[in-house]
Design a protein around this motif. Sequence first.
Motif, short mmCIF file in Angstrom:
data_model
loop_
_atom_site.label_atom_id
_atom_site.label_comp_id
_atom_site.label_asym_id
_atom_site.label_seq_id
_atom_site.Cartn_x
_atom_site.Cartn_y
_atom_site.Cartn_z
N ILE A 47 -68.80 -46.45 -156.77
CA ILE A 47 -68.13 -45.50 -157.94
C ILE A 47 -67.14 -46.08 -158.19
O ILE A 47 -65.71 -46.53 -157.73
N VAL A 48 -66.78 -46.18 -160.12
CA VAL A 48 -65.85 -46.80 -159.85
C VAL A 48 -64.86 -46.03 -160.99
O VAL A 48 -66.32 -45.79 -161.60
N GLY A 49 -64.31 -45.57 -161.05
CA GLY A 49 -63.87 -45.25 -161.93
C GLY A 49 -62.35 -43.63 -161.25
O GLY A 49 -62.14 -43.97 -160.01
N GLY A 50 -61.44 -42.93 -161.81
CA GLY A 50 -60.64 -41.55 -160.70
C GLY A 50 -60.61 -41.20 -161.99
O GLY A 50 -59.45 -39.41 -161.34
N GLY A 51 -60.90 -40.59 -162.55
CA GLY A 51 -61.51 -39.27 -163.52
C GLY A 51 -62.40 -37.88 -162.76
O GLY A 51 -62.96 -38.50 -162.13
N ASP A 52 -62.62 -37.24 -163.48
CA ASP A 52 -63.13 -35.56 -162.62
C ASP A 52 -65.13 -36.26 -162.78
O ASP A 52 -65.23 -35.87 -161.61
N SER A 53 -65.23 -37.55 -163.27
CA SER A 53 -66.37 -37.71 -163.10
C SER A 53 -67.07 -38.66 -162.25
O SER A 53 -67.56 -38.30 -161.65
N ALA A 54 -65.95 -39.28 -161.29
CA ALA A 54 -66.12 -40.34 -160.79
C ALA A 54 -65.60 -39.21 -159.55
O ALA A 54 -66.99 -39.65 -158.40
N HIS B 75 -59.07 -32.87 -161.48
CA HIS B 75 -58.70 -31.95 -160.83
C HIS B 75 -58.30 -31.39 -159.66
O HIS B 75 -58.71 -32.71 -158.31
N GLU B 76 -57.32 -31.70 -159.65
CA GLU B 76 -56.35 -31.36 -158.18
C GLU B 76 -57.62 -31.17 -156.95
O GLU B 76 -57.55 -31.43 -155.60
N GLU C 210 -60.82 -31.80 -152.28
CA GLU C 210 -62.01 -31.78 -151.37
C GLU C 210 -62.09 -33.18 -150.88
O GLU C 210 -63.11 -33.36 -149.90
N LEU C 211 -62.17 -33.48 -152.07
CA LEU C 211 -62.65 -35.41 -151.73
C LEU C 211 -62.17 -36.25 -150.38
O LEU C 211 -62.85 -37.07 -149.43
N ARG C 212 -60.74 -36.15 -150.39
CA ARG C 212 -59.57 -35.89 -149.21
C ARG C 212 -60.32 -35.88 -147.95
O ARG C 212 -59.92 -36.31 -146.56
N LEU C 213 -61.04 -34.78 -147.87
CA LEU C 213 -61.47 -34.30 -146.17
C LEU C 213 -62.89 -34.69 -145.95
O LEU C 213 -63.14 -34.23 -144.91
N THR C 214 -63.60 -35.67 -147.28
CA THR C 214 -64.87 -36.61 -146.76
C THR C 214 -63.91 -38.06 -146.14
O THR C 214 -63.09 -37.76 -145.99
N ASP C 215 -65.64 -38.17 -146.18
CA ASP C 215 -65.19 -39.73 -144.98
C ASP C 215 -65.45 -40.90 -146.10
O ASP C 215 -65.62 -41.68 -146.22
N ILE C 216 -65.17 -40.82 -147.48
CA ILE C 216 -65.79 -41.04 -148.07
C ILE C 216 -63.90 -42.34 -148.63
O ILE C 216 -63.23 -41.48 -148.88
#
Length: 334
Positions: free
Chosen positions: A160-167, A193-194, A199-205
């Motif tokens: 996934i490429v990007g740093g906005g809400d959709s990504a 959104h923060e 939430e994403l930082r709690l995953t292993d992605i």
Amino acid sequence: MPDELYDLTIIGAGPTGLFSAFYAGMRGLKTKVIESLPQVGGQLAVLYPEKLIYDVPGHTKVLAKDLVSQLELQGFHFTPTVCLDERIEILDRRQMEGGDVWCLQSDTQTHFSKTVLITAGIGAFTPNKLDKPGVAHLEGKGVEYFVQDKRKLRGKRILIVGGGDSAVDWCLNLKDWASSIVLIHRRDQFRAHEASLAELRLTDIPLMTFWELKRAHGEDFVSGATIYNNKTGEEREMEVDAILVNIGFKASLGPIAAWGMEMQGNRHLKVNCLQETNLPGVYAAGDIAAVEGNEPLSLIVTGFAQGALAANRAATFINPDAKLFPGHSSEMRL
């Protein structure tokens, strides 16, 4: 007078337009809906049909495509005339026997209406394309800017490429769906959104900042990608099955901006507290509208309220003896 004269013509069949059509039907208005896309639903249907929406009243969460289906059933309850894949180019006032009417011209036909409601959202939108080797060739073959059906991504290795809400949202949406996900972003600041980032930082992605896509590999479908670090110059080869590019999109009001309505900035139509533009019998609601004195609030629920208000005001414009408040739907036989 023209043979097919409508009470209200709605330009745009996104959430606001669909709900406005329902409300116009409740007021007994002969209604037409014109949409430039080949389907209803607007951004929900085209940009993120598989994303969950959490701020629609009555739904703790709902898939965008499911909300569109429900809004379509509701909006077409009173069987408005619907024209899809048709773009209105010119809006002008015509003097005819019995009074002035609005004339809406497309490249295929002309429509006549006593009132007009513009619910065109952000206008026409196109994704920002990534100009890197292999990307254009593999578009639709694993390189995607929009995800219409996430079932095709089950068990896939996704970049996934990007740093906005959709990504960020697609990372969260697909984390239990894909076999692996890597997110790369060209800088270390995210526009998402923060709460979603937390939430994403709690995953292993893996969140790989300062990394960009250099090349997409594959002939008939995506088989890999080359990424590089824009600070160190380091390059890496990745085996991936799909590349989702979420780097924003361009929006334009197109011909709407030339119809003689007062603007707020370059993307909003200025309206008063009754959703009236400066043109008589022409209203705007939803993301395209800016209520004078207020900052635009681009929420689905805001569009619903504005669409209902505009439909009621159109009813009183057509019949000055009518009341703005139609009564509660629970008191009606629908």
